[in-house]
Scaffold this active site. Structure first.
Site, short mmCIF file in Angstrom:
data_model
loop_
_atom_site.label_atom_id
_atom_site.label_comp_id
_atom_site.label_asym_id
_atom_site.label_seq_id
_atom_site.Cartn_x
_atom_site.Cartn_y
_atom_site.Cartn_z
N ASP A 146 46.21 27.63 15.78
CA ASP A 146 45.18 28.67 15.83
C ASP A 146 45.67 29.99 15.25
O ASP A 146 44.89 30.80 14.75
CB ASP A 146 44.73 28.87 17.28
CG ASP A 146 43.74 30.00 17.44
OD1 ASP A 146 42.67 29.94 16.79
OD2 ASP A 146 44.01 30.94 18.20
N VAL A 151 38.52 35.13 20.12
CA VAL A 151 37.87 35.85 19.02
C VAL A 151 38.80 35.98 17.81
O VAL A 151 38.49 36.73 16.88
CB VAL A 151 37.41 37.26 19.46
CG1 VAL A 151 36.34 37.15 20.53
CG2 VAL A 151 38.60 38.09 19.96
N ARG A 152 39.92 35.24 17.81
CA ARG A 152 40.80 35.32 16.64
C ARG A 152 40.08 34.88 15.38
O ARG A 152 40.25 35.47 14.31
CB ARG A 152 42.07 34.49 16.85
CG ARG A 152 43.02 34.58 15.66
CD ARG A 152 44.33 33.85 15.91
NE ARG A 152 45.22 34.64 16.74
CZ ARG A 152 45.71 34.25 17.90
NH1 ARG A 152 45.37 33.06 18.38
NH2 ARG A 152 46.53 35.01 18.59
N ALA A 153 39.24 33.85 15.47
CA ALA A 153 38.51 33.38 14.30
C ALA A 153 37.59 34.46 13.76
O ALA A 153 37.47 34.64 12.54
CB ALA A 153 37.70 32.13 14.66
N VAL A 161 39.78 37.08 11.92
CA VAL A 161 40.30 36.56 10.65
C VAL A 161 39.18 36.41 9.63
O VAL A 161 39.36 36.74 8.45
CB VAL A 161 41.02 35.21 10.87
CG1 VAL A 161 41.41 34.59 9.53
CG2 VAL A 161 42.25 35.40 11.74
#
Length: 342
Positions: free
Chosen positions: A168, A249-251, A254
């Protein structure tokens, strides 16, 4: 593209503009180069799919042309560098011996078979790439240096997987196919044979295109801070990530950064839907969890098999018949089946 005095001692890298058959990989690499804080690119694919060739070609487009290969046997000290503790105690001065991260600053750090690298080193590597700073601490003495690195990791799924937590943390993900159509294979082979026959002449023919692409990357890096994240972009990205049921919320972060880099590469200061669409799969491919429903929606109930008896009900539907008992007859003279051995 290199200005190193040792350039003449080595053949030129295969030109990035001569790569064929991997447009998604090229897009991901360019985006990660414009904004290294995206978190690098993880490339999954079998051998012979130009993973290392593409990474070296990308490095040749950067001002210093730095390409650093991280071996699987590397220690943490070799990666981050070391502090001379004795000199610090005697002279009061911190002496830093640079590691591979320092050498790769403003360049490309390539990790082949990153899935076989120790988890601790992968975690450390991703920390540095996400922050752009390498910090070394030893016995109360610390040192920090910039480390804006375009990280390119490759892996073959047949040789092991990355832990989900590490997977991830890679910003972008590209899965290369096993096969190519005949026309694509022919273009790749022709280009490679021409390069191998005369690398200098091949590179010279593509020098104008290479310089134009290098200038485009440099301009995009300059334009990047001026590209705003507007409300429409936030809403579209949030909807895509929600639909993919990604964790955290990393996606989202990014995807917004990648869309901004894509817009900057196109010379624009505004993110458009096309920028988000161009990077969405690169961001979601390794994070998507569509087999799990979103937490704020009810769980889907399992559907009964078509050959199963209907469940009992207080008010039977009009025309329904109660289940009928079916006698079981003995079956004789049936030879046992054996599992086929491969």
């Amino acid at each position: 593209m290199n200005d190193s005095p040792h350039e003449a001692a080595f053949p030129p890298a295969f030109p990035f503009t001569a790569l064929h058959g991997q447009p998604l990989l090229q897009t991901a690499l360019l985006i990660a180069t414009v904004d290294p804080l995206i978190g690098g690119v993880l490339v999954e694919g079998p051998r012979g799919t130009a993973k290392s060739t593409a990474a070296r070609a990308l490095a040749a487009l950067l001002p210093g042309g730095r390409f650093v290969n991280l071996p699987l046997s590397a220690s943490e000290e070799r990666l981050v560098g070391s502090l001379d503790l004795e000199a610090a105690l005697q002279d009061g001065q911190v002496r830093f011996h640079p590691g591979l991260l320092a050498r790769a600053h403003e360049g490309v750090l390539y990790v082949d078979e990153v899935n076989l690298l120790a988890d601790g080193l992968v975690d450390l590597l991703l920390d540095v790439c996400a922050s752009g700073v390498n910090r070394i601490e030893r016995d109360g003495i610390s040192h920090a240096h910039p480390a804006r690195i375009t990280l390119v990791g490759t892996m073959n799924a047949e040789e092991g997987e990355l832990r989900p937590q590490l997977l991830d943390r890679f910003g972008l993900f590209v899965r290369l196919g096993d096969t190519l159509p005949p026309a694509g294979r022919e273009a790749i082979v022709r280009a490679r044979l021409a390069f191998d026959a005369d690398p200098a002449a091949f590179a010279a023919r593509l020098e104008p295109a290479q310089r134009a692409l290098a200038a485009r990357i440099a301009a995009a890096r300059t334009t990047l801070p001026a590209v705003d994240f507007d409300d429409a972009s936030h809403q579209r990205v949030a909807a895509l990530c929600h639909a993919a049921a990604v964790e955290g919320v990393r996606a989202d972060l990014v995807m917004l950064r990648a869309a901004r880099a894509h817009a900057a590469l196109d010379g624009r200061t505004r993110i458009e839907d096309g920028d988000i669409d161009a990077v969405a799969e690169l961001v979601l491919a390794h994070r998507r969890k569509t087999d799990e429903p979103p937490h704020d929606t009810p769980q889907a109930q399992p559907q009964p098999r078509s050959d199963a008896a209907p469940p009992p009900a207080d008010d039977a539907e009009w025309g329904a018949l109660p289940p009928q008992a079916v006698p079981i007859q003995a079956v004789k003279n049936v030879r046992p089946l054996h599992a086929k051995k491969y």
